[in-house]
Design a protein around this motif. Structure first.
Motif, PDB file in Angstrom:
ATOM      1  N   ASN A   9       0.807  -1.218   0.000  1.00 42.37           N
ATOM      2  CA  ASN A   9       0.000   0.000   0.000  1.00 42.37           C
ATOM      3  C   ASN A   9       0.839   1.268   0.000  1.00 42.37           C
ATOM      4  OD1 ASN A   9       1.012  -0.294   2.529  1.00 42.37           O
ATOM      5  ND2 ASN A   9      -0.926   0.051   3.614  1.00 42.37           N
TER       6      ASN A   9
ATOM      7  N   GLN B 112       1.565   1.828  -3.640  1.00 42.93           N
ATOM      8  CA  GLN B 112       0.309   2.041  -4.360  1.00 42.93           C
ATOM      9  C   GLN B 112      -0.282   3.421  -4.069  1.00 42.93           C
ATOM     10  OE1 GLN B 112      -2.244  -1.287  -4.103  1.00 42.93           O
ATOM     11  NE2 GLN B 112      -3.859  -0.418  -5.347  1.00 42.93           N
ATOM     12  N   THR B 113      -0.106   3.914  -2.861  1.00 42.89           N
ATOM     13  CA  THR B 113      -0.621   5.243  -2.518  1.00 42.89           C
ATOM     14  C   THR B 113       0.051   6.323  -3.356  1.00 42.89           C
ATOM     15  OG1 THR B 113      -1.060   4.533  -0.251  1.00 42.89           O
ATOM     16  CG2 THR B 113      -0.936   6.905  -0.665  1.00 42.89           C
TER      17      THR B 113
ATOM     18  N   GLN C  51      -1.182   6.092  -6.928  1.00 43.32           N
ATOM     19  CA  GLN C  51      -2.539   6.603  -7.082  1.00 43.32           C
ATOM     20  C   GLN C  51      -2.557   8.128  -7.128  1.00 43.32           C
ATOM     21  OE1 GLN C  51      -4.563   4.737  -3.795  1.00 43.32           O
ATOM     22  NE2 GLN C  51      -5.174   2.941  -5.011  1.00 43.32           N
TER      23      GLN C  51
ATOM     24  N   ALA D 278      -1.311   9.036 -10.570  1.00 40.63           N
ATOM     25  CA  ALA D 278      -2.282   8.731 -11.619  1.00 40.63           C
ATOM     26  C   ALA D 278      -3.440   9.729 -11.617  1.00 40.63           C
ATOM     27  CB  ALA D 278      -2.819   7.307 -11.431  1.00 40.63           C
ATOM     28  N   SER D 279      -3.893  10.130 -10.431  1.00 38.88           N
ATOM     29  CA  SER D 279      -5.043  11.038 -10.361  1.00 38.88           C
ATOM     30  C   SER D 279      -4.694  12.467 -10.737  1.00 38.88           C
ATOM     31  CB  SER D 279      -5.634  11.020  -8.944  1.00 38.88           C
ATOM     32  OG  SER D 279      -4.650  11.439  -8.005  1.00 38.88           O
TER      33      SER D 279
ATOM     34  N   SER E  94       2.097   4.948 -13.686  1.00 42.34           N
ATOM     35  CA  SER E  94       1.316   4.805 -12.452  1.00 42.34           C
ATOM     36  C   SER E  94       0.184   3.805 -12.626  1.00 42.34           C
ATOM     37  CB  SER E  94       0.760   6.162 -12.030  1.00 42.34           C
ATOM     38  OG  SER E  94       1.800   7.104 -11.898  1.00 42.34           O
ATOM     39  N   ILE E  95      -0.534   3.891 -13.749  1.00 40.73           N
ATOM     40  CA  ILE E  95      -1.660   2.996 -13.987  1.00 40.73           C
ATOM     41  C   ILE E  95      -1.200   1.544 -14.039  1.00 40.73           C
ATOM     42  CG2 ILE E  95      -3.409   2.336 -15.675  1.00 40.73           C
ATOM     43  CD1 ILE E  95      -4.139   4.800 -14.112  1.00 40.73           C
TER      44      ILE E  95
ATOM     45  N   ILE F  35      -0.112   0.305 -10.594  1.00 48.04           N
ATOM     46  CA  ILE F  35      -1.256   0.004  -9.725  1.00 48.04           C
ATOM     47  C   ILE F  35      -1.883  -1.338 -10.106  1.00 48.04           C
ATOM     48  CG2 ILE F  35      -3.589   0.749  -9.122  1.00 48.04           C
ATOM     49  CD1 ILE F  35      -2.603   3.634  -9.374  1.00 48.04           C
TER      50      ILE F  35
ATOM     51  N   SER G  30      -2.137  -4.548  -7.663  1.00 48.44           N
ATOM     52  CA  SER G  30      -3.461  -5.084  -7.356  1.00 48.44           C
ATOM     53  C   SER G  30      -3.561  -6.573  -7.679  1.00 48.44           C
ATOM     54  CB  SER G  30      -4.534  -4.299  -8.121  1.00 48.44           C
ATOM     55  OG  SER G  30      -4.501  -2.932  -7.777  1.00 48.44           O
TER      56      SER G  30
END
Length: 409
Positions: free
Chosen positions: A51, A54-55, A58, A61-62, A114-115, A118, A122
């Protein structure tokens, strides 16, 4: 190789090329992180939680999708502004500006990185070592994105401005002039006179963007031909005008092979075509003289830019690489008409512009002997334009005093 290099230059100037390349690098980085993890020791000094990586991914990516869309919209606005303020012919130079493309490419590549990262986390394809490698790479991506954002702030403040566009045109034209100085006749022999041979017209209308001289030489040697290139890069070729003259026996198959050595396109390019850069500068100066813009200062800047380029314009004699191919030289008078005539015509009544034009022509005549005669001839014509356009005798007298260097006919 000559044709491939030309196509590679054209490809690198496409707006999508660098973003696609950086996206490929992003995917490759993810794959390398996964493969390197296979060779890592089983026990690591510390464990990287999934995580944690991944944080960060994310957040990237956003935010980067929004940044990339904003950057692209800003560039499109810059294109529109440059086209309206200068000339549409200069827009491809801004679109092909690699620094601006690099910043946008970093944003898009980091977003894709990033995508994919992730998705990999996942699904659980990364081991503990893989997550550690991915974390290190992610930190590098963050530094790269921040650096690109800082650089983008400086770039976006300049892109689309008139001064920036003139500078971009000058750089592209200077590069073409330097290429021409090294190969003034594209590596072939100088053609003096009209030349003799059987004319071979272009199969369709279009601008000559590239001439594959090595291929022409090879065909000429194989079939004992003498090829005279009538259409240098930048020439508008048509089916009713000869693309080249061929001295020797050439059947239909050989004629088609010779025609394939020329790349025709809908638009002129700056590569190997210094006259096109001069034409674009002339258009920028001409638009500045229009009643809607009324910016004599930009016209003067264009004249100063043309002066620098013409002073450095050289056609040094070099070793002939392709002795069976002859190429016509560029006429100095045509170059001066390309860059000066629009401003001299529409700015004939503005004394400040005409004074700077006369000083520019004097400088070119003194510093570059190849343009001396053409500069005197053009100065005389420009002075007659001013005499017909200026309504105040004092302005005309001032201009004539500046143009006292002109030799009589």
């Amino acid at each position: 190789m000559s044709y491939l290099k030309f196509k590679l230059r054209q490809l690198m100037q496409r707006m999508w090329f660098l973003p696609a390349a950086f996206s490929g690098i992003a995917l490759l980085t993810i794959l390398i992180a996964y493969l390197l993890a296979q060779y890592a020791p089983e026990e690591l000094p510390f464990v990287m939680p999934a995580n944690a990586v991944q944080t960060i991914l994310q957040i990237l990516a956003s935010s980067l999708l929004t940044v990339a869309v904003f950057a692209l919209s800003t560039v499109v606005s810059a294109f529109s502004g440059a086209s309206a303020a200068t000339t549409p012919r200069a827009v491809p130079l801004i679109a092909g500006y690699l620094r601006a493309q690099t910043s946008i490419s970093v944003f898009i590549g980091a977003f894709l990185f990033s995508i994919v990262g992730i998705i990999g986390l996942s699904v659980g394809i990364y081991s503990e070592a893989g997550r550690l490698f991915l974390f290190v790479v992610t930190l590098g991506v963050v530094v790269l994105v921040v650096t690109s954002l800082i650089r983008w702030i400086g770039q976006i403040s300049a892109i689309g401005r008139v001064g920036y566009t003139i500078s971009a045109v000058e750089t592209a034209t200077r590069s073409a002039i330097e290429t021409m100085a090294e190969f003034p006749y594209l590596g072939g022999q100088r053609l003096d006179g009209d030349g003799e041979g059987k004319p071979i017209p272009a199969p369709r209308s279009g601008y000559v963007q590239h001439c594959d001289m090595p291929a022409l030489q090879k065909l000429a040697e194989e079939h004992e031909l003498r090829v005279i290139v009538m259409a240098r890069p930048g020439t508008y070729a048509t089916p009713v005008r000869p693309l080249m003259l061929v001295d020797g026996r050439a059947d239909e198959e050989i004629r088609e092979q010779l025609i394939d050595c020329f790349v025709l396109g809908e638009n002129r390019t700056f590569d190997s075509d210094p006259r096109f850069g001069m034409i674009v500068l002339g258009e920028i100066g001409d638009k500045a003289m229009s009643a809607g813009i009324n910016d004599p200062g930009t016209g003067i800047v264009v004249i100063d830019t043309a002066t620098r380029l013409l002073v450095d314009w050289r056609e040094e004699p070099v070793e002939v690489r392709y002795d069976r191919v002859y190429v016509r030289p560029i006429r100095p008078a045509e170059v001066l008409e390309d860059v000066y005539r629009p401003t001299a015509r529409d700015g004939a009544a503005i004394v400040e512009v005409m004074i700077r034009l006369m000083k520019s022509l004097e400088t070119v005549a003194e510093c570059n002997s190849a343009f001396a005669r053409a500069a005197h001839d053009f100065a005389r014509v420009s002075l007659r334009r001013a005499e017909a356009a200026m309504t105040l005798d004092d302005d005309l007298a001032t201009l004539k005093a500046v143009a006292d260097w002109i030799k009589p006919d």
